[in-house]
Design an enzyme around this catalytic site. Structure first.
Site, PDB file in Angstrom:
ATOM      1  N   ARG A 124      -4.851  -8.203   1.418  1.00 16.82           N
ATOM      2  CA  ARG A 124      -4.427  -7.696   0.108  1.00 16.82           C
ATOM      3  C   ARG A 124      -3.408  -8.646  -0.510  1.00 16.82           C
ATOM      4  O   ARG A 124      -2.467  -9.074   0.156  1.00 16.82           O
ATOM      5  CB  ARG A 124      -3.822  -6.301   0.262  1.00 16.82           C
ATOM      6  CG  ARG A 124      -3.526  -5.600  -1.047  1.00 16.82           C
ATOM      7  CD  ARG A 124      -2.978  -4.199  -0.802  1.00 16.82           C
ATOM      8  NE  ARG A 124      -3.960  -3.324  -0.182  1.00 16.82           N
ATOM      9  CZ  ARG A 124      -3.646  -2.251   0.538  1.00 16.82           C
ATOM     10  NH1 ARG A 124      -2.383  -1.939   0.759  1.00 16.82           N
ATOM     11  NH2 ARG A 124      -4.601  -1.497   1.058  1.00 16.82           N
ATOM     12  N   ARG A 148       5.838  -1.560  -1.653  1.00 17.01           N
ATOM     13  CA  ARG A 148       4.560  -2.201  -1.951  1.00 17.01           C
ATOM     14  C   ARG A 148       4.592  -2.866  -3.327  1.00 17.01           C
ATOM     15  O   ARG A 148       5.621  -2.902  -3.994  1.00 17.01           O
ATOM     16  CB  ARG A 148       3.426  -1.163  -1.879  1.00 17.01           C
ATOM     17  CG  ARG A 148       3.322  -0.420  -0.532  1.00 17.01           C
ATOM     18  CD  ARG A 148       2.695  -1.296   0.537  1.00 17.01           C
ATOM     19  NE  ARG A 148       2.475  -0.581   1.786  1.00 17.01           N
ATOM     20  CZ  ARG A 148       1.404   0.152   2.081  1.00 17.01           C
ATOM     21  NH1 ARG A 148       0.440   0.328   1.205  1.00 17.01           N
ATOM     22  NH2 ARG A 148       1.292   0.720   3.267  1.00 17.01           N
ATOM     23  N   LYS A 177       5.420   3.639   3.978  1.00 10.76           N
ATOM     24  CA  LYS A 177       5.344   2.821   2.764  1.00 10.76           C
ATOM     25  C   LYS A 177       6.134   3.463   1.621  1.00 10.76           C
ATOM     26  O   LYS A 177       6.388   4.672   1.623  1.00 10.76           O
ATOM     27  CB  LYS A 177       3.884   2.662   2.347  1.00 10.76           C
ATOM     28  CG  LYS A 177       3.155   3.970   2.087  1.00 10.76           C
ATOM     29  CD  LYS A 177       1.665   3.730   1.962  1.00 10.76           C
ATOM     30  CE  LYS A 177       0.894   5.057   1.927  1.00 10.76           C
ATOM     31  NZ  LYS A 177      -0.549   4.862   1.994  1.00 10.76           N
ATOM     32  N   LYS A 198       6.423   3.283  -2.797  1.00 16.84           N
ATOM     33  CA  LYS A 198       5.699   2.810  -3.979  1.00 16.84           C
ATOM     34  C   LYS A 198       6.509   3.030  -5.249  1.00 16.84           C
ATOM     35  O   LYS A 198       7.076   4.111  -5.447  1.00 16.84           O
ATOM     36  CB  LYS A 198       4.349   3.526  -4.090  1.00 16.84           C
ATOM     37  CG  LYS A 198       3.425   3.214  -2.917  1.00 16.84           C
ATOM     38  CD  LYS A 198       2.107   3.977  -3.005  1.00 16.84           C
ATOM     39  CE  LYS A 198       1.159   3.542  -1.892  1.00 16.84           C
ATOM     40  NZ  LYS A 198      -0.122   4.271  -1.932  1.00 16.84           N
ATOM     41  N   CYS A 202     -12.118   4.793  -3.838  1.00 19.66           N
ATOM     42  CA  CYS A 202     -11.549   3.875  -2.841  1.00 19.66           C
ATOM     43  C   CYS A 202     -12.690   3.140  -2.139  1.00 19.66           C
ATOM     44  O   CYS A 202     -13.862   3.426  -2.343  1.00 19.66           O
ATOM     45  CB  CYS A 202     -10.700   4.640  -1.842  1.00 19.66           C
ATOM     46  SG  CYS A 202     -11.671   5.715  -0.762  1.00 19.66           S
ATOM     47  N   CYS A 217     -13.321   0.662   5.873  1.00 21.08           N
ATOM     48  CA  CYS A 217     -12.057   1.361   6.113  1.00 21.08           C
ATOM     49  C   CYS A 217     -12.161   2.223   7.362  1.00 21.08           C
ATOM     50  O   CYS A 217     -13.032   3.101   7.459  1.00 21.08           O
ATOM     51  CB  CYS A 217     -11.676   2.227   4.913  1.00 21.08           C
ATOM     52  SG  CYS A 217     -10.131   3.116   5.197  1.00 21.08           S
ATOM     53  N   CYS A 271     -11.341   9.799   2.443  1.00 16.77           N
ATOM     54  CA  CYS A 271     -10.459  10.549   3.339  1.00 16.77           C
ATOM     55  C   CYS A 271      -9.307  11.097   2.509  1.00 16.77           C
ATOM     56  O   CYS A 271      -9.177  10.764   1.331  1.00 16.77           O
ATOM     57  CB  CYS A 271      -9.956   9.651   4.477  1.00 16.77           C
ATOM     58  SG  CYS A 271      -8.515   8.643   4.052  1.00 16.77           S
ATOM     59  N   CYS A 328      -5.929   7.063  -1.649  1.00 15.92           N
ATOM     60  CA  CYS A 328      -5.798   5.738  -2.258  1.00 15.92           C
ATOM     61  C   CYS A 328      -6.243   5.685  -3.722  1.00 15.92           C
ATOM     62  O   CYS A 328      -5.737   4.878  -4.485  1.00 15.92           O
ATOM     63  CB  CYS A 328      -6.566   4.699  -1.435  1.00 15.92           C
ATOM     64  SG  CYS A 328      -5.807   4.385   0.163  1.00 15.92           S
TER      65      CYS A 328
END
Length: 571
Positions: free
Chosen positions: A81, A150, A215, A217, A436, A442, A481, A485
């Site tokens: 990424r 991020r 994480k 954001k 996603c 994934c 899932c 995302c």
């Protein structure tokens, strides 16, 4: 703050905390294992650290069973990424990523929902060269994943290009300032050696040796567009513009999309506005907010480790008071603002300085050459003549930005030649869709998403067309899932993967991204999805009030209850 005692939850540290503690500031044994020729994979501990360097080890799940039968290891490959604050890159950088995708990845580029680039299918032996080429183009993969801040998002709206330029600079500054300070990335991937005067031990003045519990954001929205879904961010900044000038930001804290099926202690949450600050204070504010999460986030149970749970556990007023205590100054009262949508505006728009901007529809963010549609080649040719910028939108689309009047004609010709378009020939529903990556790469995916949503959309579009709703914007999102995302909890219609071919269906988020949706049906397949939508969309076509959005309609008719806060998402 009264007598409130701030503390992190009790409990033994999670295994990831051990891995970070033992890693010597994200070094681990990555340098050695990436040179190991025996396996195309890497050990799990190093893979956990690898995230902080911008990559995950994956395998092609379509091939998994066949390879097991042949007694071969999984078809290991890496997802990489690339951070691009605010999603802005130069044509030269686009060409580098395009060529690396062709040479070292699976030939495609994925535009992510956080305005980043993803490349899939990179073999271990090609990782170092790929990261070095990205670095030479002045981009980075550092902190694109992992327990750190991020990529910082910002509104790319071409209608407000002068404000966008200013907001983008703040996004870029925040993104760079909040990067990890460890030299591990430079030593492992860029062959930098320690020079005289460099401390023997790395230091992380903000993150500390254990980094964050999960994480973090940050995103900046510019009303009336909430295209970055500011309320989904751990720290959301809402730009306040008066008389054409950016005077500061409303501050919202504690948003986040992820949850786990069957675990009611996990839930999506919307950020809540706690005040206003002027632009020059925003970097300090972001840093101190992150340190609160560093000190009081849950390091024992990773499912409850995001900042939203810290805020909900301690209380929003307590967190605000602690933030102001750390800052040494108080937030001002929040300023009035208004959002009216969280989608993109397609086609050509003339901005300031006589520059043009074209928003291109990219279905689910996948830049590839398809049999009838040479999207990747077309963009490659445009990048060779373009002298402005490319901007990724938070809805996985692409803006060809800052086009001069002279270049506009040539770019138009190339778009025509390769069939590139703003998607106006699609329904508004398809143009408002996101998915996603999910299967096959994934490891978390329970069901299809990117590969399946276009197939499902065709069948839903039949229902939309029959009911005269072709041009009605309804936000629709699918994920493989519940990690969220594609920000499904903020979609008016959402499908979250439960098992192969089975989804939980959610309805009722606000069209402007300010309210979460609610589960409508659990664990259903395509036949039931279409049956339910046929009834509801037919009712919407006939019974809606003037200007009423779909998400509001399903609540007003009692089809689902409104979710007023993440804590009642499961009720």
């Amino acid at each position: 703050m009264g007598n409130q005692i701030l503390k992190a939850p009790d409990g033994p540290p999670s295994d990831v905390e051990r891995i970070k503690a033992d890693s010597n500031y994200l070094h681990g044994t990555l340098k050695e294992v990436m040179l190991d020729p025996i396996s195309a994979g890497i050990p799990d501990d190093d893979n956990r650290l690898m995230k902080h360097h911008g990559s995950y080890l994956q395998d092609d799940r379509d091939l998994r069973n066949e390879r097991q039968k042949q007694k071969l290891e999984p078809a290991y490959q890496f997802m990489l990424r690339v951070r691009a604050p605010g999603g802005v890159v130069t044509p030269e950088q686009w060409l580098v990523l395009d060529e690396l995708a062709e040479k070292n990845a699976n030939g495609t580029i994925k535009l992510t929902t956080r305005q980043s680039f993803q490349m899939h299918g990179i073999l271990k032996w090609n990782m170092k060269e790929t990261i070095q080429e990205i670095d030479k183009s002045l981009l980075t993969t550092l902190a694109a994943c992992g327990d750190v801040n991020r990529n910082v998002m910002c509104n790319p709206n071409p209608d407000q290009s002068e404000i966008h330029a200013e907001v983008y600079e703040w996004a870029k500054y925040l993104s760079d300032y909040l990067l990890p300070r460890t030299r591990a990335y430079h030593e492992i991937w860029l062959d930098e050696e320690k020079v005289a005067g460099t401390p023997e031990i790395d230091e992380e003045p903000m993150y500390g040796a254990l980094y964050l519990p999960r994480k973090f954001k940050i995103g900046i929205a510019v009303p009336p567009s909430n295209d970055i879904d500011v309320f989904s961010q751990d720290l959301g900044l809402i730009a306040i513009v008066e008389n054409g000038k950016l005077i500061g930001f409303n501050v919202a804290i504690g948003g986040g999309m992820g949850m786990s099926h069957g675990d009611k202690a996990t839930y999506p949450q919307i950020a809540r506005v706690i005040g206003f600050c002027t632009p020059e204070k925003v970097v300090e504010l972001a840093e101190k907010t992150i340190t609160i999460q560093r000190d009081y986030g849950n390091r024992s149970v990773r499912k409850n480790a995001r900042f939203k749970y810290t805020v909900d556990r301690l209380g929003i007023e307590t967190v605000k008071a602690e933030l102001e205590n750390r800052l040494g100054w108080s937030l001002e009262d929040a300023k009035p603002y208004h959002f009216d949508h969280n989608g993109d505006r397609y086609g050509w728009v003339k901005g300031v300085g006589g520059k043009w901007h074209y928003t291109l529809f990219v279905q689910n963010g996948r830049v590839a050459d398809f049999s009838e549609y040479k999207l990747k080649t077309g963009l490659h040719e445009i990048a060779k003549v373009h002298s402005g910028d490319f901007r990724l939108t938070a809805n996985q689309n692409l803006i060809i930005g800052n086009v001069s009047s002279q270049k506009k004609k040539k770019i138009n010709e190339l778009m025509e030649q390769y069939g590139l378009s703003d998607g106006k020939h699609h329904t508004a529903l398809r143009r408002s869709s996101m998915a996603c990556v999910a299967l096959p790469t994934c490891g978390l995916a329970m069901a299809e998403s990117e590969r399946y949503l276009p197939v499902l959309m065709e069948k839903i579009e039949d229902i939309v067309n029959v009911n005269g709703l072709r041009d009605k914007e309804i936000t629709i999102r699918m994920t493989g899932c519940p990690n969220g995302c594609a920000r499904p909890a903020l979609a008016e219609i959402a499908f979250v993967g439960k098992a192969v071919g089975r989804y939980n269906m959610y309805l009722g988020a606000a069209h402007d991204g300010s309210r979460l949706n609610k589960m409508y049906r659990e664990n259903i397949g395509e036949e039931e999805i279409l049956k339910e939508l046929s009834v509801i969309l037919s009712r919407y076509a006939k019974e809606r009030q003037e200007g009423e959005h779909f998400g509001d309609f399903v609540i007003s008719k009692g089809i689902v209850k409104a979710t007023t806060d993440g804590t009642n998402f499961h009720e």
